[in-house]
Design a protein around this motif. Structure first.
Motif, short mmCIF file in Angstrom:
data_model
loop_
_atom_site.label_atom_id
_atom_site.label_comp_id
_atom_site.label_asym_id
_atom_site.label_seq_id
_atom_site.Cartn_x
_atom_site.Cartn_y
_atom_site.Cartn_z
N LYS A 186 -56.95 123.44 -68.61
CA LYS A 186 -56.79 124.74 -67.91
C LYS A 186 -55.31 125.11 -67.82
N ILE A 187 -54.48 124.11 -67.55
CA ILE A 187 -53.04 124.37 -67.44
C ILE A 187 -52.51 124.83 -68.80
N LYS A 188 -52.97 124.14 -69.85
CA LYS A 188 -52.53 124.45 -71.21
C LYS A 188 -52.97 125.87 -71.61
N ALA A 189 -54.24 126.16 -71.35
CA ALA A 189 -54.80 127.46 -71.74
C ALA A 189 -54.16 128.61 -70.96
N SER A 190 -53.66 128.32 -69.77
CA SER A 190 -53.11 129.40 -68.93
C SER A 190 -51.79 129.92 -69.46
N GLY A 191 -51.12 129.12 -70.30
CA GLY A 191 -49.79 129.51 -70.78
C GLY A 191 -48.70 129.15 -69.77
N PHE A 192 -49.03 128.31 -68.79
CA PHE A 192 -48.05 127.88 -67.78
C PHE A 192 -46.81 127.32 -68.48
N ASN A 193 -45.65 127.82 -68.04
CA ASN A 193 -44.41 127.44 -68.72
C ASN A 193 -43.35 126.99 -67.72
N GLY A 194 -43.82 126.70 -66.47
CA GLY A 194 -42.86 126.30 -65.43
C GLY A 194 -42.69 124.80 -65.39
N ILE A 195 -42.40 124.28 -64.20
CA ILE A 195 -42.18 122.85 -64.02
C ILE A 195 -43.38 122.27 -63.28
N LEU A 196 -43.91 121.19 -63.81
CA LEU A 196 -45.06 120.55 -63.15
C LEU A 196 -44.59 119.28 -62.43
N LEU A 197 -44.84 119.26 -61.13
CA LEU A 197 -44.44 118.10 -60.31
C LEU A 197 -45.72 117.39 -59.86
N SER A 198 -45.85 116.14 -60.27
CA SER A 198 -47.09 115.41 -59.96
C SER A 198 -46.89 114.41 -58.83
N VAL A 199 -47.82 114.43 -57.88
CA VAL A 199 -47.76 113.55 -56.71
C VAL A 199 -48.89 112.50 -56.80
N THR A 200 -49.99 112.91 -57.40
CA THR A 200 -51.25 112.13 -57.43
C THR A 200 -51.04 110.70 -57.92
N ASN A 201 -51.74 109.78 -57.30
CA ASN A 201 -51.62 108.35 -57.64
C ASN A 201 -52.66 107.87 -58.64
N PRO A 202 -52.36 106.79 -59.39
CA PRO A 202 -51.06 106.11 -59.43
C PRO A 202 -50.02 106.99 -60.13
N CYS A 203 -48.97 107.31 -59.41
CA CYS A 203 -48.07 108.42 -59.77
C CYS A 203 -47.52 108.32 -61.20
N ASP A 204 -46.97 107.15 -61.58
CA ASP A 204 -46.30 107.04 -62.89
C ASP A 204 -47.29 107.12 -64.05
N VAL A 205 -48.53 106.74 -63.78
CA VAL A 205 -49.56 106.75 -64.83
C VAL A 205 -50.14 108.16 -64.97
N ILE A 206 -50.43 108.76 -63.83
CA ILE A 206 -51.04 110.10 -63.85
C ILE A 206 -50.09 111.13 -64.46
N VAL A 207 -48.80 111.03 -64.15
CA VAL A 207 -47.87 112.03 -64.70
C VAL A 207 -47.77 111.89 -66.22
N ARG A 208 -47.84 110.66 -66.72
CA ARG A 208 -47.80 110.46 -68.19
C ARG A 208 -49.05 111.05 -68.84
N TYR A 209 -50.18 110.80 -68.20
CA TYR A 209 -51.45 111.31 -68.75
C TYR A 209 -51.44 112.84 -68.75
N LEU A 210 -50.92 113.40 -67.66
CA LEU A 210 -50.83 114.87 -67.57
C LEU A 210 -49.92 115.43 -68.67
#
Ligand SMILES: NC(=O)c1ccc[n+]([C@@H]2O[C@H](COP(=O)([O-])OP(=O)(O)OC[C@H]3O[C@@H](n4cnc5c(N)ncnc54)[C@H](O)[C@@H]3O)[C@@H](O)[C@H]2O)c1
Length: 302
Positions: free
Chosen positions: A107-131
């Motif tokens: 959904k994020i990809k399809a939206s054309g979002f071009n800003g900065i994504l800040l991830s909080v969700t745990n496990p934080c270092d793994v989830i941000v890489r997957y995102l």
């Protein structure tokens, strides 16, 4: 055009972050997303009431994907905190949160979002890489809150140990936002004096236990934490929106290890402008390896 922040997951962390962004006048507009429609509606109304009498009013919208592309910052805080009840490792949330990433990344990809994504969700270092991998966003434009909260907790513990306000304690907690995180004692200073100099091994161990207990004490009492992380998320968001060029320990991409891990990074309008090569003691190098291996192991479980 005002400063627009999207938040996905308006549970304890997302809603407190929204409130903090409003009260600190960091955002002009918020867009809240959650799979629970009732929560979104309730939070929007509560947040509107929570700013009556303020000098400025933040406009708030809910669950409208057409708003995503125009967000300057998007905060990812969806999850299921009750999975960690009983004091489980943050890893226990992965089987749930990876599915949220799989649902939201397209959904994020399809939206054309071009800003900065800040991830909080745990496990934080793994989830941000997957995102990052599933959205394809440039690595400087997506990062995690990482050890920013752990660093604040270390400052609380050291400050209390020395009778000094936490803001007067400098230094970093590094690597995993989790069990293998590491207080880099070589960086911890009060009035430019290295705190660890002359401290006994017992005192250091005591301060390390206090720093790590600073989080679990809150969690065991209320089964979630919110103010500390909301403060960090708001501080990082402000640094992005004001192009502040401040150094904050966040979960940033490591080119050498090809993963995200907590380290000091220069944060401004383009996200992470640079990370810093740290001069590590032998112990710190060993702790880096332990954290890297743990993060790799967790990622492999996806
Ligand atoms: N990085 C840190 O320092 C730090 C600190 C505290 C909490 N956390 C993490 O932040 C996350 C949120 O914590 P919380 O206490 O707010 O949890 P919570 O359970 O209170 O709230 C999570 C919210 O996410 C929503 N959600 C779940 N799946 C969704 C989906 N598919 N789409 C949209 N929304 C969805 C839920 O409906 C809920 O409102 C957790 O992963 C938690 O472990 C991280």
């Amino acid at each position: 055009m005002g400063k627009k922040v999207g938040i996905i997951g308006v549970g304890h962390v997302g809603s407190t972050t929204a409130y903090t962004l409003i009260q600190k006048q960091i955002a002009d507009e918020l867009v809240l997303f959650d799979k629970n429609e009732k929560i979104v509606e309730a939070e929007i109304n509560d947040l509107i009431q929570g700013q009556i009498g303020n000098e400025s009013t933040v406009r708030i919208k809910g669950n409208d994907l057409s708003q995503l592309a125009s967000c300057d910052v998007f905060i990812f805080s969806a999850g299921k905190i009750e999975l960690l009840a009983g004091g489980a490792d943050r890893f226990e949330e992965l089987s749930f949160t990876k599915k949220v990433v799989e649902e939201w990344a397209p959904k994020i990809k399809a939206s054309g979002f071009n800003g900065i994504l800040l991830s909080v969700t745990n496990p934080c270092d793994v989830i941000v890489r997957y995102l990052q991998e599933l959205t394809g966003l440039p690595k400087n434009k997506i990062f995690g809150t990482g050890t920013s909260l752990d660093t604040a907790r270390m400052k609380q513990a050291v400050g209390e140990g020395f009778g000094v306000h936490p803001n007067s304690v400098k230094g970093y907690v590094l690597w995993e936002h989790g069990e293998t995180q590491f207080i880099a004692w070589s960086t911890v200073r009060i009035a430019e004096q290295q705190v660890a100099n002359g401290l006994s091994a017992e005192k250091i161990e005591y301060l390390e236990k206090e720093a790590s207990a600073a989080g679990s004490r809150i969690f065991l009492g209320k089964i979630y934490t919110c103010y500390g992380i909301a403060n960090q998320a708001a501080k990082i968001t402000k640094a992005i929106l004001t192009d502040a060029d401040v150094v904050i320990p966040v979960s940033a991409y490591s080119e050498s290890e090809k993963l995200y891990i907590g380290q000091p990074a220069l944060i401004g309008a383009s996200g992470i402008k640079k990370t810093f090569d740290l001069t590590l003691t032998e112990d710190e190098q060993l702790s880096w390896r332990r954290s890297v291996e743990k993060i790799k192991e967790m990622y492999a479980a996806i």
